[in-house]
Design a protein around this motif. Structure first.
Motif, mmCIF file in Angstrom:
data_model
loop_
_atom_site.group_PDB
_atom_site.id
_atom_site.type_symbol
_atom_site.label_atom_id
_atom_site.label_comp_id
_atom_site.label_asym_id
_atom_site.label_seq_id
_atom_site.Cartn_x
_atom_site.Cartn_y
_atom_site.Cartn_z
ATOM 1 N N SER A 46 52.247 30.666 57.574
ATOM 2 C CA SER A 46 51.215 31.381 56.820
ATOM 3 C C SER A 46 49.827 30.890 57.228
ATOM 4 N N GLN A 47 49.046 31.772 57.808
ATOM 5 C CA GLN A 47 47.691 31.407 58.225
ATOM 6 C C GLN A 47 46.840 31.003 57.026
ATOM 7 N N LYS A 48 46.981 31.715 55.937
ATOM 8 C CA LYS A 48 46.203 31.413 54.736
ATOM 9 C C LYS A 48 46.535 30.033 54.196
ATOM 10 N N GLN A 51 45.088 27.292 56.524
ATOM 11 C CA GLN A 51 43.639 27.170 56.368
ATOM 12 C C GLN A 51 43.276 26.439 55.077
ATOM 13 N N LEU A 52 43.999 26.730 54.007
ATOM 14 C CA LEU A 52 43.748 26.064 52.727
ATOM 15 C C LEU A 52 44.060 24.578 52.833
ATOM 16 N N ASN A 92 48.737 29.045 64.183
ATOM 17 C CA ASN A 92 48.008 28.682 62.969
ATOM 18 C C ASN A 92 47.440 27.266 63.071
ATOM 19 N N THR A 96 43.361 26.778 63.558
ATOM 20 C CA THR A 96 42.708 26.143 62.412
ATOM 21 C C THR A 96 42.153 24.770 62.786
#
Length: 318
Positions: A46-48, A51-52, A92, A96
Motif C-alpha cells: 500500500s503506497q498510502k 508514505q504514512l 513503494n 518513498t
C-alpha cells in the motif's frame, strides 16, 4: 562502529530469514536505533500506508529485505503474484525513500536476475544481455526493475542507493514448506521426514546435474552491514561464496548431515531450472568483504536449528 550509528535504520522484512539476520547482526554490533514493522502493522503493498509510515518514523537509512519469495513450483504456479507484489513492495519503498530524503538505501535481489545462458561465473554487467530462466522470470523481472530504479536514482539524484544480489540463501528461519520452499530447505525436510519414517527413499526433482552456489544468511547479513558502513561506489554488487556444486552433491551433503540412510531417487520428469548459477563475487571481495561460513558447517547448523524449531514451523502460503 559506523560513524552514523545513531541514525534510524528501517529494515523492511525484519521478521523474515534475511531481514531477521540483518537485524541481529546490527544489534550484535551495537546498533540500537532500528525500526521494524510486521506485515500486519504495515502493508508494504500500500503506497498510502508506506508514505504514512515514513512521515511518522522518518527513517534515515532503509534496507529492503521484504519480498514475496519461493522456489520453482511457487514461481510457476503464481506468476502474477510474484511479479506484481514484489514490484508494489519495492516501488513503494524506493519512491518513498527518495521523497523523504533517505540517505542510504540497500536493495536486496537475487541471482535469478541474470540471464539463463549468461557466461559463468555471473558478472554484474551481464544483466539484461539475454533471456531469463522461464521458471522464475516473474520474480526476476520484478527484482530487475528494482535494481534499475536504484541505478536511475543514483544517476539522476546522486543518492547512495545500492543493490546487493545474493546467491541462493539458507539458514535459520528459512522456509521449510515443501510447496513453496527453495531447494536446500526442501531437501533437508524431505530427508528428515524420510529418516523418521525408517529411512524411506527420497524423491528429488530433476537430474541432480545443475550447479548451484549457496550462501549462509549470516554471511548475507554481514555483507549488508558492510554496505551500510562503507560507500561501495557502484550501484550493483553480487554477494556469494564464488564456489558451487551440483544439486546431487548438495543432496548428498544434506543426507549426511541429517543422517538419512535410504535411497535417493531423481525424478527426471521435473524441471532442472537454470543449468548453472555461479556468482562472480570479485567486486565485493575487492571492496573488502568475503563470505566466511563453509557449506558443510552451514548445513549442519541449519539442521540443528530445524530440529529445535520443527514443531513450530508454519506453512508458507502464496
Amino acid at each position: 562502529m559506523f560513524k552514523e550509528k545513531n541514525k534510524k535504520i528501517y529494515i523492511a522484512g525484519h521478521r523474515g530469514m534475511v531481514g531477521g539476520a540483518i537485524w541481529n547482526a546490527l544489534v550484535q554490533k551495537g546498533y540500537t536505533n532500528l525500526i521494524g514493522k510486521t506485515s500486519v502493522e504495515l502493508d508494504l503493498k500500500s503506497q498510502k500506508a508506506v508514505q504514512l509510515f515514513f512521515e511518522t518514523e522518518k527513517p534515515d537509512i532503509v534496507v529492503d529485505a521484504a519480498a514475496r519469495v519461493g522456489g520453482i513450483l511457487a514461481n510457476n504456479n503464481f506468476p502474477y503474484t510474484f511479479l506484481m507484489e514484489n514490484m508494489q513492495i519495492q516501488n513503494n519503498l524506493i519512491q518513498t525513500s527518495l521523497e523523504y530524503g533517505v540517505s542510504k538505501f540497500v536493495f536486496l535481489g537475487s541471482s535469478c536476475i541474470y540471464p539463463k545462458s549468461a557466461p559463468q561465473p555471473l558478472q554484474e554487467d551481464c544483466l539484461l544481455t539475454s533471456p531469463l530462466e522461464p521458471t522464475n522470470q516473474w520474480y526476476a523481472i520484478a527484482k530487475i526493475s528494482g535494481v534499475k530504479a536504484c541505478e536511475a536514482i543514483r544517476k539522476q539524484f546522486g543518492k547512495d542507493f545500492v543493490s546487493l544480489m545474493p546467491t541462493n540463501l539458507y539458514g535459520p528461519n528459512d522456509n521449510f514448506d515443501l510447496q513453496t520452499s527453495h531447494v536446500l530447505p526442501a531437501m533437508m525436510r524431505k530427508f528428515h521426514e524420510a529418516k523418521v519414517k525408517g529411512n524411506e527413499p527420497v524423491t528429488l526433482w530433476g537430474s541432480g546435474a545443475p550447479m548451484r552456489e549457496f550462501l549462509h544468511v549470516y554471511d548475507m547479513a554481514a555483507a549488508v552491514v558492510y554496505a551500510l558502513e562503507n560507500s561501495l561506489g557502484e550501484h550493483l554488487y553480487n554477494v556469494g561464496t564464488g564456489v558451487d556444486l551440483t544439486i546431487k552433491e548438495l543432496a548428498e551433503k544434506i543426507q549426511v548431515a541429517v543422517g538419512h540412510k535410504g535411497k535417493i531417487i531423481w525424478d527426471y520428469t521435473k524441471p532442472d531450472g537454470t543449468p548453472r548459477k555461479l556468482m562472480d563475487v570479485s567486486k565485493m571481495k575487492n571492496k573488502g568483504w568475503s563470505a566466511t561460513i563453509t557449506l558443510e558447517d552451514g548445513i549442519e547448523a541449519t539442521y540443528q536449528w530445524f530440529l529445535k524449531n520443527e514443531k513450530t514451523l508454519k506453512e508458507v502460503k502464496i
